[in-house]
Design an enzyme around this catalytic site. Structure first.
Site, PDB file in Angstrom:
ATOM      1  N   GLU A 145     -36.361  59.262  58.702  1.00 17.46           N
ATOM      2  CA  GLU A 145     -35.897  60.502  57.870  1.00 17.46           C
ATOM      3  C   GLU A 145     -35.120  61.549  58.953  1.00 17.46           C
ATOM      4  OE1 GLU A 145     -39.180  61.990  55.758  1.00 17.46           O
ATOM      5  OE2 GLU A 145     -39.509  60.074  54.704  1.00 17.46           O
TER       6      GLU A 145
ATOM      7  N   GLU B 138     -41.169  53.001  54.026  1.00 16.86           N
ATOM      8  CA  GLU B 138     -42.411  54.099  54.057  1.00 16.86           C
ATOM      9  C   GLU B 138     -42.793  54.221  52.289  1.00 16.86           C
ATOM     10  OE1 GLU B 138     -42.516  57.082  56.775  1.00 16.86           O
ATOM     11  OE2 GLU B 138     -43.359  58.602  55.513  1.00 16.86           O
TER      12      GLU B 138
HETATM   13  C1  GAL Z   1     -42.644  61.098  55.137  1.00 18.76           C
HETATM   14  C2  GAL Z   1     -42.551  61.014  56.741  1.00 18.76           C
HETATM   15  C3  GAL Z   1     -43.990  60.751  57.349  1.00 18.76           C
HETATM   16  C4  GAL Z   1     -44.865  61.509  56.689  1.00 18.76           C
HETATM   17  C5  GAL Z   1     -45.134  61.579  55.380  1.00 18.76           C
HETATM   18  C6  GAL Z   1     -46.040  62.187  54.577  1.00 18.76           C
HETATM   19  O1  GAL Z   1     -41.711  61.854  54.725  1.00 18.76           O
HETATM   20  O2  GAL Z   1     -41.672  60.026  57.030  1.00 18.76           O
HETATM   21  O3  GAL Z   1     -43.926  61.064  58.696  1.00 18.76           O
HETATM   22  O4  GAL Z   1     -44.584  63.065  56.821  1.00 18.76           O
HETATM   23  O5  GAL Z   1     -43.815  61.758  54.838  1.00 18.76           O
HETATM   24  O6  GAL Z   1     -45.924  61.881  53.194  1.00 18.76           O
END
Ligand code: GAL
Length: 810
Positions: free
Chosen positions: A425, A501
């Site tokens: 991100e 993710e």
């Molecule tokens: C994502 C990020 C993670 C964490 C997560 C929480 O956007 O890559 O590191 O912050 O959100 O939902």
């Protein structure tokens, strides 16, 4: 005859002497360290008086002892990645533990007598952060990124005796989005070897041809010294030689050999078969160096329409993201804790890990090779544009290339690693410069390792569709944004999408909230989240939405759930709510205890064992007659629910909604105390399994369940003892928050305790803690003598409990 014998014995002795002296030595500097936090001008000097400093062992995390403090790294900021536009006060974002500041470690090295032709390297597997390394008062090395491995040749700076190593570390405020840990949190090694030897990280093994009957194993070996003979030998897992070759030609300082392994046993998560390459270097007949490298034989491919294949078989990643901290141990790596995490994940059916958002520890990778997990090894959370004021962007331009080189070179032989990630991100997803950076980084990975693809976890999907950022990646990774998967797959040319993710669903173990409704960014007065698993972050979605994509779209190649375990810091949705100081995202909590959601993933992912799990708990004194929904997470398709013997009907999974497709739900159950029972049916409608929960009576006694009853007497091994409180009939008291005390005697010590409550400010290192939802975990560490350790747990009027753990010399 006698003369011949004498000559033979003499030459045998010489050979033994040479092979003994030739063996490179790796000494891990575990003991003998002195530590102090603070800014000491003279601490690098050999004669500096460190008498008052603390004796510590390394790996060591100076901040995990606490205390938690709201003021530490308080950040008044808008987390733009989370869609925030207004700055608010964030407490606990980095765990509220004292990681900020300077810290020093000193050690007097006791080295064996060095010979003139020997070299000494110092390797640090990760130090938080900005390590500056001094030997006998002189700076001999430095590295900025706290997550990376690096080594220094210290041969010319060593004295014949009394060598003093001093390492200075510095952590800035606002340098992280989670708890980074502090200090020498990974191992420090000395490597002593002949100057005519294999270079550090100098062996590269690939398997370019893998057929049913044979595999071609390519070995490239970088050497220092001339006129050397190199013999590479492949051993199977029992140590039997299956291939051997003496290098015929050298290309500069590198040998390139191809060996053939017949009937190769392939590495996979289900069958993690490992070979060992033994590389021997001779000068004349003298053995100069021996390096052993474990590797696996396997193929990977990522193709349009077909997706990801391992050894020719299409499969989808059943993965989790993990931050590097180990809950109550902080960032200090510990093999027993890592192995326990992987054991828990294995039972869930998980087959892949993403080291978010940085370099994994060598120990974690070794365990993944052995236990069978595929690995997405990540590098950065920031490139040139900042997420936090003092983040990696400060070093990106000068350090990114060398950081990638070390990530790849240190780890390239792990069969578990199936892809690299150059970023997570990154705000550089916006703008033309970012596209160039993505290309630059990917090309460095390709140059260092032509065998594995590269991904980036992208959250700015629309921007990356337009700019060409997503199109240039080997693997387009999408973080969340399930609603954009279709569009992205059309826009990107790769023909597949990875859920790099997913989910970001929040819950607190054993806590349930009413009414039971789907909700975004939901908050409650007690700063807990509901374990009905219907609460998620606004940028995210529920697990079931990902399951739909994974199941229905052949071009989706798997997911990495945020996260496998809770971690210190980032207490979303309570980023502004003190005392929240650790995450709610975990499938298991900070103590490693599974939350309900564990069984939701298990019901899909574990293909060898069935799952049947009931929630919530059944102790609702104040809810008699009130609607108290019951969920069942199960690998079976249908089940019938009974309350005190009365049927509440059959539920069958259907496609009317993502939740109905993956969960069995009885939404209108009226609570009455007693026994809740679920009976599951097989495909033919035959009852095949059942599960019960009974309302617990008064808390009566403590129960102890060690994960391992026998541990190694190496001074580092840990038994994780789950402590729970039950009524007189053995039912878990699911709301007990009794304060307990722990006493360890015999050949070990009390190491830490954790209850998984994200709002607890009790120290992990004091032998007392409150239960959270009826449970907690005590960590008992072995000493160095074989024997027994006793753990005794007491708590008010509860009947106390005692357990025995055996420590054995390996
Ligand atoms: C994502 C990020 C993670 C964490 C997560 C929480 O956007 O890559 O590191 O912050 O959100 O939902």
């Amino acid at each position: 005859m006698l003369k011949q014998k004498v000559v033979l014995i003499a030459s045998l002795l010489v050979a033994l002497y040479f092979s003994a002296s030739a063996q490179r030595k790796q000494i891990t500097l575990h003991n003998g360290w002195k530590f102090s936090k603070g800014n000491f001008i003279d601490a690098a000097k050999p004669n500096f008086n460190d008498g008052k400093w603390k004796d510590v062992t390394v790996p060591h995390d100076w901040a995990i002892s606490g205390p938690f403090d709201k003021e530490i790294d308080k950040q008044v900021t808008a987390i733009t990645q989370n869609g925030e536009t207004k700055a608010t006060e964030k407490t606990g974002r980095t765990g509220a533990l004292p990681y900020i500041g300077e810290g020093w470690y000193r050690n007097h090295l006791s080295l064996p007598d060095l010979k003139a032709n020997q070299k000494v390297l110092l390797q640090i597997d990760g130090a938080m952060s900005e390590p500056r390394v001094y030997l006998n008062g002189k700076q001999v090395g430095q590295w900025n990124y706290g997550y990376n491995y690096f080594y220094i040749d210290i041969t010319n700076d060593l004295k014949s005796k009394d060598n003093v190593l001093a390492i200075q570390l510095k952590n800035m405020p606002k340098s992280s989005r989670w708890y980074p840990g502090a200090g020498l949190y990974r191992n420090v090694h000395l490597i002593i070897k002949d100057e005519k030897s294999i270079d550090q990280w100098g062996v590269t093994i690939t398997t370019p041809v893998v057929e049913k009957g044979f595999a071609k194993v390519n070995v490239k070996t970088k050497l220092s010294g001339s006129n050397l003979r190199l013999v590479n030998q492949v051993l199977d897992s029992l140590g039997k030689e299956v291939a051997v070759d003496t290098a015929k030609s050298f290309f500069g300082q590198e040998a390139d050999q191809n060996l053939q392994v017949l009937q190769p046993k392939l590495w996979s998560p289900e069958s993690p078969y490992l070979y060992t390459l033994v590389s021997k270097v001779y000068a004349g007949n003298e053995l100069k160096d021996v390096v052993k490298t474990r590797f696996g034989i396997r193929t990977i491919s990522f193709k349009a329409a077909q997706g990801f294949s391992l050894n020719g078989k299409v499969r989808k990643f059943k993965g989790v993201c993990l931050h590097h901290d180990l809950g109550p141990l902080g960032a200090a790596i510990n093999v027993a804790a890592l192995r326990r995490q992987l054991t828990i994940l294995k039972d869930m059916g998980c087959d892949a890990i993403r080291s978010s958002h940085n370099m994994p520890s060598p120990e974690q990778l070794e365990l993944c090779d052995e236990m069978g997990f595929m690995f997405l090894a990540e590098s950065f959370d920031e490139w040139a544009k900042a997420k936090v004021e003092n983040g990696y962007h400060l070093y990106f331009n000068t350090d990114a290339e060398k950081d990638i080189i070390n990530l790849v070179q240190a780890n390239k032989n792990h069969p578990s690693i199936v892809m690299w990630s150059s970023g997570n991100e990154v705000p550089d997803q916006f703008g033309a410069e970012g596209v160039k950076r993505a290309k630059w980084l990917q090309e460095i990975f390709h140059r260092e390792d032509p065998t594995r693809p590269v991904t980036v976890g992208m959250d700015q999907v629309k921007a990356t569709m337009q700019s060409g950022f997503g199109a240039l990646l080997d693997i387009p990774g999408l973080n969340y944004r399930v609603h954009l998967y279709e569009d992205a797959n059309k826009a990107f040319p790769q023909g597949f999408i990875l859920g790099s993710e997913t989910a970001s669903t929040v819950s607190s173990r054993g806590v349930y909230k009413f009414p039971v409704v789907k909700a975004k960014d939901k908050q409650y007065d007690d700063f807990q989240s509901s374990s009905y698993d219907l609460e998620y972050c606004s940028w995210s979605n529920l697990p079931d939405d990902d399951f739909v994509m994974q199941d229905d779209k052949p071009w989706v190649i798997g997911e990495f759930v945020w996260t496998g375990f809770d971690y210190l810091g980032e207490p979303t949705p309570y980023d502004n709510s003190w005392p929240s100081r650790s995450s709610y995202f975990g499938i298991s909590d900070l103590a490693g205890l599974p939350k309900d959601r564990y069984y939701l993933y298990r019901s899909r992912w574990n293909k060898t064992q069935s799952t049947l799990h009931l929630l919530p708990h059944w102790n609702w004194e104040n809810r008699v007659g009130e609607t108290t929904p019951v969920f069942v997470y199960t690998s079976y398709d249908s089940a019938e629910l009974f309350l005190n013997g009365k049927s509440l009907g059959i539920r069958k999974k259907d496609k009317s909604s993502p939740q109905n497709r993956y969960r069995l739900m009885w939404m209108d159950v009226k609570y009455e105390p007693g026994t809740l029972k679920v009976v599951a049916f097989d495909a033919q409608g035959k009852p095949v399994a059942e599960e019960k929960i009974t309302t617990a009576g008064k808390a009566d006694r403590i129960v102890l369940t060690p994960d391992r009853k026998e541990i190694s007497a190496d001074g580092k091994d840990i038994s994780f003892v789950t402590v729970s409180v039950v009524d007189k009939d053995g039912n878990l008291c699911p709301t007990s928050n009794q304060q307990l005390s722990f006493e360890v005697s015999g050949g070990g010590k009390f190491k830490a305790v954790c209850n998984g409550d994200a709002t607890s400010l009790e120290s992990f290192e004091k032998p007392t803690m409150k239960l959270f939802s009826g449970k907690l975990v005590v960590l008992v560490e072995s000493g160095t003598a074989a024997g027994k350790i006793k753990l005794k747990v007491t708590g008010g009027k509860l009947r106390a409990a005692q357990t025995e753990i055996i420590t054995a010399k390996n």
